[in-house]
Motif scaffolding. Structure first.
Motif, mmCIF file in Angstrom:
data_model
loop_
_atom_site.group_PDB
_atom_site.id
_atom_site.type_symbol
_atom_site.label_atom_id
_atom_site.label_comp_id
_atom_site.label_asym_id
_atom_site.label_seq_id
_atom_site.Cartn_x
_atom_site.Cartn_y
_atom_site.Cartn_z
ATOM 1 N N THR A 40 65.796 49.884 2.795
ATOM 2 C CA THR A 40 66.222 50.619 3.974
ATOM 3 C C THR A 40 67.536 49.999 4.408
ATOM 4 O O THR A 40 67.667 48.777 4.452
ATOM 5 C CB THR A 40 65.187 50.504 5.110
ATOM 6 O OG1 THR A 40 63.960 51.091 4.667
ATOM 7 C CG2 THR A 40 65.668 51.209 6.366
ATOM 8 N N VAL A 41 68.530 50.844 4.711
ATOM 9 C CA VAL A 41 69.844 50.363 5.147
ATOM 10 C C VAL A 41 70.023 50.771 6.604
ATOM 11 O O VAL A 41 69.823 51.929 6.962
ATOM 12 C CB VAL A 41 70.982 50.968 4.294
ATOM 13 C CG1 VAL A 41 72.336 50.510 4.801
ATOM 14 C CG2 VAL A 41 70.810 50.595 2.836
ATOM 15 N N TYR A 42 70.368 49.796 7.434
ATOM 16 C CA TYR A 42 70.713 50.036 8.829
ATOM 17 C C TYR A 42 72.207 49.784 8.956
ATOM 18 O O TYR A 42 72.730 48.830 8.380
ATOM 19 C CB TYR A 42 69.950 49.086 9.754
ATOM 20 C CG TYR A 42 68.451 49.279 9.715
ATOM 21 C CD1 TYR A 42 67.831 50.180 10.579
ATOM 22 C CD2 TYR A 42 67.667 48.564 8.822
ATOM 23 C CE1 TYR A 42 66.459 50.361 10.539
ATOM 24 C CE2 TYR A 42 66.285 48.744 8.786
ATOM 25 C CZ TYR A 42 65.699 49.642 9.641
ATOM 26 O OH TYR A 42 64.344 49.824 9.609
ATOM 27 N N PHE A 43 72.913 50.641 9.681
ATOM 28 C CA PHE A 43 74.344 50.430 9.849
ATOM 29 C C PHE A 43 74.776 50.892 11.226
ATOM 30 O O PHE A 43 74.178 51.789 11.815
ATOM 31 C CB PHE A 43 75.161 51.102 8.736
ATOM 32 C CG PHE A 43 74.794 52.523 8.438
ATOM 33 C CD1 PHE A 43 75.575 53.562 8.915
ATOM 34 C CD2 PHE A 43 73.679 52.831 7.676
ATOM 35 C CE1 PHE A 43 75.251 54.881 8.638
ATOM 36 C CE2 PHE A 43 73.347 54.152 7.391
ATOM 37 C CZ PHE A 43 74.138 55.177 7.881
ATOM 38 N N GLY A 44 75.795 50.222 11.762
ATOM 39 C CA GLY A 44 76.203 50.520 13.124
ATOM 40 C C GLY A 44 77.619 50.096 13.415
ATOM 41 O O GLY A 44 78.323 49.568 12.548
ATOM 42 N N GLY A 45 78.024 50.321 14.666
ATOM 43 C CA GLY A 45 79.391 49.981 15.049
ATOM 44 C C GLY A 45 79.654 50.266 16.509
ATOM 45 O O GLY A 45 78.824 50.000 17.381
ATOM 46 N N SER A 46 80.806 50.846 16.766
ATOM 47 C CA SER A 46 81.261 51.064 18.143
ATOM 48 C C SER A 46 80.350 52.041 18.883
ATOM 49 O O SER A 46 79.689 52.887 18.280
ATOM 50 C CB SER A 46 82.698 51.585 18.137
ATOM 51 O OG SER A 46 82.776 52.817 17.456
ATOM 52 N N GLY A 47 80.326 51.901 20.210
ATOM 53 C CA GLY A 47 79.508 52.788 21.035
ATOM 54 C C GLY A 47 78.022 52.633 20.789
ATOM 55 O O GLY A 47 77.259 53.585 20.958
ATOM 56 N N THR A 48 77.595 51.459 20.341
ATOM 57 C CA THR A 48 76.207 51.164 19.991
ATOM 58 C C THR A 48 75.688 52.152 18.948
ATOM 59 O O THR A 48 74.514 52.519 18.931
ATOM 60 C CB THR A 48 75.284 51.143 21.236
ATOM 61 O OG1 THR A 48 75.973 50.511 22.314
ATOM 62 C CG2 THR A 48 74.016 50.355 20.980
ATOM 63 N N THR A 49 76.580 52.606 18.081
ATOM 64 C CA THR A 49 76.200 53.493 16.992
ATOM 65 C C THR A 49 75.225 52.764 16.076
ATOM 66 O O THR A 49 75.491 51.654 15.642
ATOM 67 C CB THR A 49 77.447 53.903 16.179
ATOM 68 O OG1 THR A 49 78.342 54.599 17.036
ATOM 69 C CG2 THR A 49 77.080 54.772 15.001
ATOM 70 N N LEU A 50 74.092 53.384 15.781
ATOM 71 C CA LEU A 50 73.100 52.791 14.886
ATOM 72 C C LEU A 50 72.433 53.892 14.076
ATOM 73 O O LEU A 50 71.948 54.875 14.631
ATOM 74 C CB LEU A 50 72.048 52.003 15.680
ATOM 75 C CG LEU A 50 70.991 51.288 14.851
ATOM 76 C CD1 LEU A 50 71.628 50.210 13.969
ATOM 77 C CD2 LEU A 50 69.922 50.691 15.748
ATOM 78 N N TYR A 51 72.433 53.704 12.752
ATOM 79 C CA TYR A 51 71.827 54.659 11.829
ATOM 80 C C TYR A 51 70.860 53.923 10.902
ATOM 81 O O TYR A 51 70.959 52.711 10.714
ATOM 82 C CB TYR A 51 72.881 55.322 10.941
ATOM 83 C CG TYR A 51 73.849 56.209 11.661
ATOM 84 C CD1 TYR A 51 73.581 57.564 11.832
ATOM 85 C CD2 TYR A 51 75.063 55.717 12.137
ATOM 86 C CE1 TYR A 51 74.486 58.398 12.469
ATOM 87 C CE2 TYR A 51 75.968 56.544 12.777
ATOM 88 C CZ TYR A 51 75.675 57.874 12.940
ATOM 89 O OH TYR A 51 76.571 58.701 13.571
ATOM 90 N N ARG A 52 69.970 54.707 10.267
ATOM 91 C CA ARG A 52 69.033 54.169 9.287
ATOM 92 C C ARG A 52 68.960 55.126 8.095
ATOM 93 O O ARG A 52 68.887 56.348 8.273
ATOM 94 C CB ARG A 52 67.643 54.043 9.919
ATOM 95 C CG ARG A 52 66.567 53.548 8.950
ATOM 96 C CD ARG A 52 65.154 53.647 9.530
ATOM 97 N NE ARG A 52 64.774 55.051 9.670
ATOM 98 C CZ ARG A 52 64.353 55.606 10.804
ATOM 99 N NH1 ARG A 52 64.262 54.913 11.904
ATOM 100 N NH2 ARG A 52 64.030 56.885 10.835
ATOM 101 N N CYS A 53 68.973 54.572 6.897
ATOM 102 C CA CYS A 53 68.712 55.341 5.667
ATOM 103 C C CYS A 53 67.580 54.648 4.929
ATOM 104 O O CYS A 53 67.702 53.475 4.571
ATOM 105 C CB CYS A 53 69.929 55.369 4.751
ATOM 106 S SG CYS A 53 71.228 56.463 5.244
ATOM 107 N N THR A 54 66.483 55.361 4.706
ATOM 108 C CA THR A 54 65.374 54.780 3.943
ATOM 109 C C THR A 54 65.529 55.118 2.470
ATOM 110 O O THR A 54 66.187 56.090 2.111
ATOM 111 C CB THR A 54 64.021 55.292 4.469
ATOM 112 O OG1 THR A 54 64.028 56.723 4.411
ATOM 113 C CG2 THR A 54 63.777 54.845 5.895
ATOM 114 N N LYS A 55 64.936 54.310 1.628
ATOM 115 C CA LYS A 55 64.975 54.500 0.169
ATOM 116 C C LYS A 55 66.412 54.717 -0.300
ATOM 117 O O LYS A 55 66.725 55.690 -0.981
ATOM 118 C CB LYS A 55 64.062 55.636 -0.250
ATOM 119 C CG LYS A 55 62.627 55.375 0.149
ATOM 120 C CD LYS A 55 61.685 56.426 -0.375
ATOM 121 C CE LYS A 55 60.314 56.107 0.148
ATOM 122 N NZ LYS A 55 59.267 56.212 -0.773
ATOM 123 N N ALA A 56 67.267 53.797 0.074
ATOM 124 C CA ALA A 56 68.707 53.962 -0.113
ATOM 125 C C ALA A 56 69.150 54.016 -1.569
ATOM 126 O O ALA A 56 70.196 54.590 -1.869
ATOM 127 C CB ALA A 56 69.450 52.834 0.604
#
Length: 150
Positions: free
Chosen positions: A47-63
């Motif tokens: 699982t990949v979690y990625f984020g940045g400005s503006g408290t941006t946060l995403y998740r990709c499972t089974k990457a």
């Protein structure tokens, strides 16, 4: 993960190779906010979690086997975390649904957060900044793999 997987982060997307860099696939759609941090779980199909400005946060499972499948978790951030810059993301070695993030911008909001149930669409954000000085940017976070309190 196996030794053939490579993940490359740019401001607007993540590329993945499962062939040691010989072939590349876009893991994410074009993102509408700058992404500057990425954390991967320890499974073979992570699982990949990625984020940045503006408290941006995403998740990709089974990457390593799925593409263009990110889930936007940005709106789950509590008021005290909103508007900050996620600069570092670490995933627990023992639980891919437990994620630690740090914020690198300078403001008086909490700088270190633990997300429980990060694999769901409603993770719980817990402020674990403790007694860090106000306005301290936290540029990197590490998790002690020996700590059973993760």
């Amino acid at each position: 993960m196996d030794g053939n997987q490579v993940y490359v982060l740019s401001k607007r997307k993540i590329l993945v190779s499962t062939t040691a860099g010989n072939n590349w696939t876009e893991l994410t759609k074009s993102l509408n906010k700058d992404v500057i941090s990425m954390g991967l779980s320890y499974q073979t199909d992570p699982t990949v979690y990625f984020g940045g400005s503006g408290t941006t946060l995403y998740r990709c499972t089974k990457a390593s086997t799925t593409t263009l499948s990110e889930v936007d978790l940005t709106s789950t951030a509590p008021t005290l975390a909103k508007g900050s810059v996620i600069n570092s993301i670490k995933v627990s070695q023992t639980n891919s649904n437990t994620v630690y993030i740090s914020m690198s911008d300078i403001n008086t909001k909490p700088r270190i957060w633990k997300l429980n149930n990060a694999g769901s669409n409603t993770p719980t954000w817990i402020n674990i900044s403790g007694n860090l000085p106000a306005s301290l940017p936290v540029n990197c976070i590490e998790v002690n793999p020996q700590d059973s309190n993760q």
